[in-house]
Design a protein around this motif. Structure first.
Motif, PDB file in Angstrom:
ATOM      1  N   SER A 236       0.823  -1.209   0.000  1.00 29.92           N
ATOM      2  CA  SER A 236       0.000   0.000   0.000  1.00 29.92           C
ATOM      3  C   SER A 236       0.858   1.260   0.000  1.00 29.92           C
ATOM      4  N   VAL A 237       1.886   1.293   0.859  1.00 26.80           N
ATOM      5  CA  VAL A 237       2.755   2.467   0.933  1.00 26.80           C
ATOM      6  C   VAL A 237       3.500   2.661  -0.389  1.00 26.80           C
ATOM      7  N   THR A 238       4.010   1.549  -0.945  1.00 31.13           N
ATOM      8  CA  THR A 238       4.708   1.639  -2.234  1.00 31.13           C
ATOM      9  C   THR A 238       3.786   2.158  -3.324  1.00 31.13           C
TER      10      THR A 238
ATOM     11  N   LEU B 184      -4.963   1.963  -2.273  1.00 29.75           N
ATOM     12  CA  LEU B 184      -6.232   1.912  -1.557  1.00 29.75           C
ATOM     13  C   LEU B 184      -6.615   0.489  -1.158  1.00 29.75           C
ATOM     14  N   VAL B 185      -6.397  -0.480  -2.036  1.00 31.66           N
ATOM     15  CA  VAL B 185      -6.746  -1.869  -1.725  1.00 31.66           C
ATOM     16  C   VAL B 185      -5.775  -2.454  -0.700  1.00 31.66           C
ATOM     17  N   GLY B 186      -4.533  -1.983  -0.709  1.00 36.50           N
ATOM     18  CA  GLY B 186      -3.531  -2.523   0.196  1.00 36.50           C
ATOM     19  C   GLY B 186      -3.838  -2.307   1.663  1.00 36.50           C
ATOM     20  N   LEU B 187      -4.528  -1.223   2.007  1.00 35.12           N
ATOM     21  CA  LEU B 187      -4.807  -0.925   3.418  1.00 35.12           C
ATOM     22  C   LEU B 187      -5.770  -1.931   4.052  1.00 35.12           C
TER      23      LEU B 187
ATOM     24  N   ALA C  86       2.066   6.303  -6.950  1.00 34.32           N
ATOM     25  CA  ALA C  86       0.986   7.104  -7.536  1.00 34.32           C
ATOM     26  C   ALA C  86       1.338   8.582  -7.538  1.00 34.32           C
ATOM     27  N   VAL C  87       1.927   9.055  -6.433  1.00 31.17           N
ATOM     28  CA  VAL C  87       2.335  10.466  -6.357  1.00 31.17           C
ATOM     29  C   VAL C  87       3.428  10.757  -7.380  1.00 31.17           C
TER      30      VAL C  87
ATOM     31  N   THR D 135      -5.207  -7.287  -8.027  1.00 30.02           N
ATOM     32  CA  THR D 135      -4.107  -7.972  -8.718  1.00 30.02           C
ATOM     33  C   THR D 135      -2.812  -7.845  -7.926  1.00 30.02           C
ATOM     34  N   ASN D 136      -2.490  -6.621  -7.543  1.00 33.98           N
ATOM     35  CA  ASN D 136      -1.239  -6.377  -6.832  1.00 33.98           C
ATOM     36  C   ASN D 136      -1.234  -7.046  -5.461  1.00 33.98           C
TER      37      ASN D 136
END
Length: 309
Positions: free
Chosen positions: A56-58, A208-211, A63-64, A93-94
């Motif tokens: 998620s952090v990556t 967003l999905v990672g959190l 994205a930024v 997927t990720n």
């Protein structure tokens, strides 16, 4: 993961006249990035940062970075239901790819992930009304036969995934197929939107999905102490830069090569993963697993070759 989908022709003259071997090289480099990406996530998990939180952090940092680098293309952005759908598919997927390769056998998870052509063909039949045909049916049967052979030779002794990590790889491949088909729909319905905009959408979805995945899959309840370590952030920033660069290379290659040929080149990811897992871990595949995996790779390769014009 990087989206393999039709891309609108670039307005950039340099890209238009770019040799095909250069475009192919871009895609090979991008595939190599994902073929080795499992290892940094394993390092971060060993340092106490869960694989999903790291993902998620990556994704957020990537994205930024992508938004800053690609800001000149934002005027072409067009909103539709396809945008959040693409982000969700990319995030799943990720998450499945990262969690599966961190907690399972890299090659088994990756080969299950590369059943993607099976799901893509089926989804394209219903969403894009593309006919499968006899040849497509034979290739799907080959890929599924390879999966059954590989899975039956595993420890579970059953023709389906025997661990949560393998299920994660299978679900990630299905989500990747959804991403590919949705990307093609987006290209058809929004032809003036630059394909680079999908890079920002993909990484935003991963963030967003990672959190929630960190809570559900890794059981993260509080912020790990590893997030405050300098070496953790150095690795996270380095990974974000490499992933953005790899994705940008693939998108550049897609502007010059047909999507199906690009999909063939993306199979190089399996080669990189096989070599890296052999060198960096003690994981080995049995002969039946290798034969089953070869069937999956062959089906993917023939699927791309059969659609080339």
């Amino acid at each position: 993961m990087t989206t393999i989908a039709s891309s609108a022709p670039s307005a950039d003259g340099a890209t238009h006249y770019e040799p095909q071997w250069t475009a192919a090289l871009f895609i090979l480099v991008g595939a190599s990035v994902w073929g080795i990406s499992w290892y940094p996530y394993r390092l971060l998990a060993g340092w106490g940062l869960g694989s999903m939180l790291a993902s998620s952090v990556t994704g957020a940092v990537a994205a930024v970075l992508a938004a800053v680098v690609l800001r000149r293309h934002f005027p072409t952005f067009q909103w539709s239901w396809l945008i959040p759908a693409l982000g969700l598919a990319a995030g799943i997927t990720n998450a499945g790819f990262v969690w599966g390769t961190v907690h399972g056998t890299v090659m088994r998870v990756l080969l299950l992930f590369y059943l993607t052509p099976v799901w893509t063909a089926l989804l394209a039949r219903f969403w894009l009304h593309e006919r499968l045909g006899l040849r497509g049916g034979v290739l799907l049967a080959l890929a599924l036969s390879g999966a059954v052979l590989m899975l039956w030779s595993g420890q579970a002794g059953t023709p389906w995934p025997g661990s949560a990590a393998e299920w994660a790889g299978l679900i990630a491949g299905l989500a990747f197929a959804c991403n590919n088909v949705l990307s093609r729909l987006a290209g058809q319905r929004h032809p003036t939107m630059r394909p680079e905009m999908r890079t920002v959408v993909v990484f935003t979805g991963c963030a967003l999905v990672g959190l929630p995945a960190a809570v559900l899959l890794d059981g993260v309840q509080t912020v790990p102490a590893a997030i405050t370590q300098t070496n953790t952030w150095m690795l996270l920033l380095g990974m974000a830069c490499v992933l953005v660069g790899g994705n940008a290379m693939v998108q550049r290659g897609l502007q010059r090569l047909p999507a199906n040929r690009a999909a063939l080149l993306m199979l190089f990811e399996i080669v990189v993963a096989a070599v890296s897992s052999a060198l960096l871990t003690s994981e080995r595949l049995s002969m039946p697993e290798m034969v089953g995996g070869a069937c999956i790779i062959l089906a993917g390769a023939l699927s791309g070759l059969s659609r080339r014009k």
